[in-house]
Motif scaffolding. Structure first.
Motif, short mmCIF file in Angstrom:
data_model
loop_
_atom_site.label_atom_id
_atom_site.label_comp_id
_atom_site.label_asym_id
_atom_site.label_seq_id
_atom_site.Cartn_x
_atom_site.Cartn_y
_atom_site.Cartn_z
N ALA A 1 10.86 -4.24 -3.98
CA ALA A 1 10.97 -3.29 -5.09
C ALA A 1 10.22 -2.19 -5.00
CB ALA A 1 11.34 -4.08 -6.38
N VAL A 2 8.83 -2.75 -5.17
CA VAL A 2 7.94 -1.93 -5.03
C VAL A 2 8.06 -0.77 -3.77
CG1 VAL A 2 5.25 -1.50 -4.80
CG2 VAL A 2 6.23 -3.30 -6.29
N GLY B 1 0.59 3.67 3.38
CA GLY B 1 -0.64 4.81 3.41
C GLY B 1 -1.79 4.40 4.28
N GLU B 2 -1.88 3.07 4.75
CA GLU B 2 -3.18 2.74 5.75
C GLU B 2 -3.02 1.30 6.23
OE1 GLU B 2 -6.49 3.10 3.10
OE2 GLU B 2 -6.19 1.57 1.91
N HIS B 3 -2.16 0.52 5.68
CA HIS B 3 -1.88 -1.03 6.45
C HIS B 3 -0.99 -0.91 7.62
CE1 HIS B 3 -3.38 -2.72 2.28
NE2 HIS B 3 -4.25 -1.94 3.10
N ASP C 1 0.69 -1.22 -0.01
CA ASP C 1 -0.06 -0.04 -0.03
C ASP C 1 0.56 1.28 -0.07
OD1 ASP C 1 -0.92 1.14 3.24
OD2 ASP C 1 0.66 -0.29 2.79
N VAL C 2 1.72 1.27 -0.93
CA VAL C 2 2.56 2.54 -1.31
C VAL C 2 1.84 3.63 -1.60
CG1 VAL C 2 4.63 1.03 -1.66
CG2 VAL C 2 3.28 2.13 -3.43
N SER C 3 2.13 4.97 -1.14
CA SER C 3 1.38 6.07 -1.46
C SER C 3 2.68 7.21 -2.01
CB SER C 3 0.92 6.86 -0.26
OG SER C 3 -0.21 6.05 0.26
N VAL C 4 2.28 7.74 -3.08
CA VAL C 4 3.17 8.73 -3.79
C VAL C 4 2.30 9.93 -4.17
CG1 VAL C 4 4.61 7.04 -4.72
CG2 VAL C 4 2.83 7.99 -6.07
N ASN D 1 -2.78 6.64 -3.03
CA ASN D 1 -2.56 5.60 -2.30
C ASN D 1 -2.79 4.39 -3.15
OD1 ASN D 1 -3.69 4.22 1.07
ND2 ASN D 1 -1.95 3.70 -0.32
N MET D 2 -2.03 3.66 -3.60
CA MET D 2 -2.00 2.58 -4.50
C MET D 2 -1.78 0.96 -3.82
SD MET D 2 -2.86 4.16 -6.84
CE MET D 2 -3.17 3.07 -8.10
N HIS D 3 -2.32 0.04 -4.12
CA HIS D 3 -2.40 -1.46 -3.57
C HIS D 3 -1.71 -2.26 -4.63
CE1 HIS D 3 -4.32 -0.01 0.21
NE2 HIS D 3 -5.20 0.36 -0.36
#
Length: 455
Positions: free
Chosen positions: A397-398, A411-413, A337-340, A373-375
């Motif tokens: 790597a992600v 972002g939220e986990h 759950d990276v956010s950019v 915020n992508m999953h």
């Protein structure tokens, strides 16, 4: 020592469990690849006073304590550690007050998110944070991870709705943070410090939550695009237009195909991306959805569907709600759950595709595009050790890519154990040392959820 400690627990608490089968069923949350230890016992206190007694005994005996709620987390934060005491908040489950005048609710941590949402709606009020696990996750767990959800693009995340907390410290002392009124800036903001701390600083036993008036009826639009770039550009234009969508979601081509394979919804297989947008402004939602459709068309949408009522809106949103089920049938899922920054979303998505190719794994990327915020979800065959190793490399790597683009690893986990090694990279040495000093100030014996967040 074990028997003596459990006997002391039973002298102050009615619900103390040491049956190995029951303990084994409570060792994990929903995260994959997060180890879980063997707990000593499980307790289910029913009051703040009982939590205090538990923490005093644990401190005296130097027994680590792992607090658990609905155990729906995805980072291993609620996993047992060897020899720990599991402290379940499921019986601290009372809604103590709903005030229409003050627009607040006072609740215990074991209250399920959906139960609270329905209770306040009966009084014309709204509790916005809505993680996908809202039918099972508890307010305490939402506080622990600072949970978000689909509607946070308009309303914000859990920390935006926490006015104050009652917290039992490792010593058994109780501290009340924050205040009931909307404004108050006296002292350090301990409330926001505890929100998102994943049970490492204290045990939340009561929360005062801000509420809003119930939203008006909502309408939804869905738009498909030939490319990722077109879909992201349309999303950016919607956010820049002055509109405040209550939901703005993104589905990439692999995810769309997985959903269509799972359930025939007539989704096209030859598009690059899909946007789902919603307005919850009642009669004004018709104009909002129409403007969103115009923006999408101007940015190359192949097709735009505008709902005319609640039933059609639900049908359009069904694709988003089927993501997890569609992906889980394909194999083991490792959910990131990276956010950019929104300006970096195309680079993130293209980079994720390259990572999937490099490590020869499937990576699907739905997400909350409105707030970046992508999953990214790596899917692989658990029976293939080589695939598992590649999946873990791709997962790392992600996160590395997200950090390089000026983003964050979660972002939220939350961090739990799954991302602890990456937190050090994000914080830097000075930030990491400050975190450790804060942890030591709250929990000098390192008894609260040890090994989580900070390694």
């Amino acid at each position: 020592m074990k028997d003596e400690f459990i006997d002391r627990l039973r002298s102050v608490l009615a619900d103390v469990v040491d049956d190995p089968d029951i303990l084994d069923s409570h060792r994990n949350d929903h995260a994959t690849f997060c180890t879980a230890g063997v707990p000593l016992a499980l307790v289910r206190p029913t009051s703040t006073a009982e939590v205090q007694e538990v923490m005093r005994l644990a401190s005296e005996s130097r027994v680590p304590v792992v607090t658990q709620g609905g155990r729906t987390g995805l980072s291993g934060a609620a996993n047992a550690v060897d020899g720990c005491l599991l402290l379940s908040t499921t019986r601290l489950n009372q809604i103590l007050e709903i005030s229409v005048e003050d627009q607040v609710a006072v609740v215990q941590p074991g209250v399920v998110n959906a139960s609270l949402s329905r209770a306040v709606l009966e009084k014309g009020l709204f509790y916005p944070p809505d993680p996908s696990s809202w039918e099972m996750s508890t307010i305490g767990g939402n506080i622990a991870t600072n949970a978000g959800g689909l509607c946070c693009v308009k309303y914000g995340v859990t920390s935006d709705f926490i006015r104050g907390l009652e917290v039992v410290l490792a010593s058994g002392e109780v501290v009340r943070t924050g205040r009931r009124p909307a404004k108050g800036v006296a002292g350090y903001d301990l409330t926001r410090l505890i929100v998102g701390s994943e049970g490492t600083l204290g045990v939340v036993t009561e929360a005062t939550l801000a509420l809003r008036p119930a939203p008006e009826s909502a309408l939804t639009a869905a738009a498909t695009f030939r490319t990722i770039e077109d879909g992201i550009a349309a999303a950016a234009a919607v956010m820049a237009s002055g509109l405040r969508p209550s939901l703005l979601e993104f589905l990439d081509q692999p995810t769309l195909r997985a959903i269509q394979d799972y359930r025939d919804m007539g989704l096209p297989s030859d598009v690059g991306s899909m946007l789902l947008a919603q307005s919850d402004r009642g009669a004004r939602a018709v104009d909002d959805v129409s403007r969103i459709a115009e923006i999408c068309t101007a940015h190359g949408a192949i097709d735009v569907a505008e709902a005319s009522d609640a039933e059609e809106s639900a049908m359009l949103l069904e694709a988003r709600r089927l993501v997890n089920a569609a992906l889980e049938r394909l194999g083991v899922t490792l959910i990131d759950d990276v956010s950019v920054p929104r300006s970096q979303l195309v680079t993130l998505l293209r980079g994720i595709a390259d990572i999937g190719t490099k490590y020869d794994v499937l990576i699907f990327c739905p997400g909350h595009v409105g707030d970046g915020n992508m999953h990214p979800t790596v899917v692989f065959d658990r029976d293939d050790p080589a695939a598992e190793a590649r999946a873990l490399q791709a997962f790392g790597a992600v996160m590395e890519l997200g950090l390089r683009l000026g983003g964050t690893i979660t972002g939220e986990h939350g961090i739990g154990t799954l991302k602890a090694q990456w937190l050090e990279t994000e914080l830097g040495p000075v930030g990491l040392e400050l975190h450790r000093r804060i942890k030591a100030a709250f929990d000098p014996l390192n008894l609260l959820n040890p090994g989580k967040v900070l390694r």
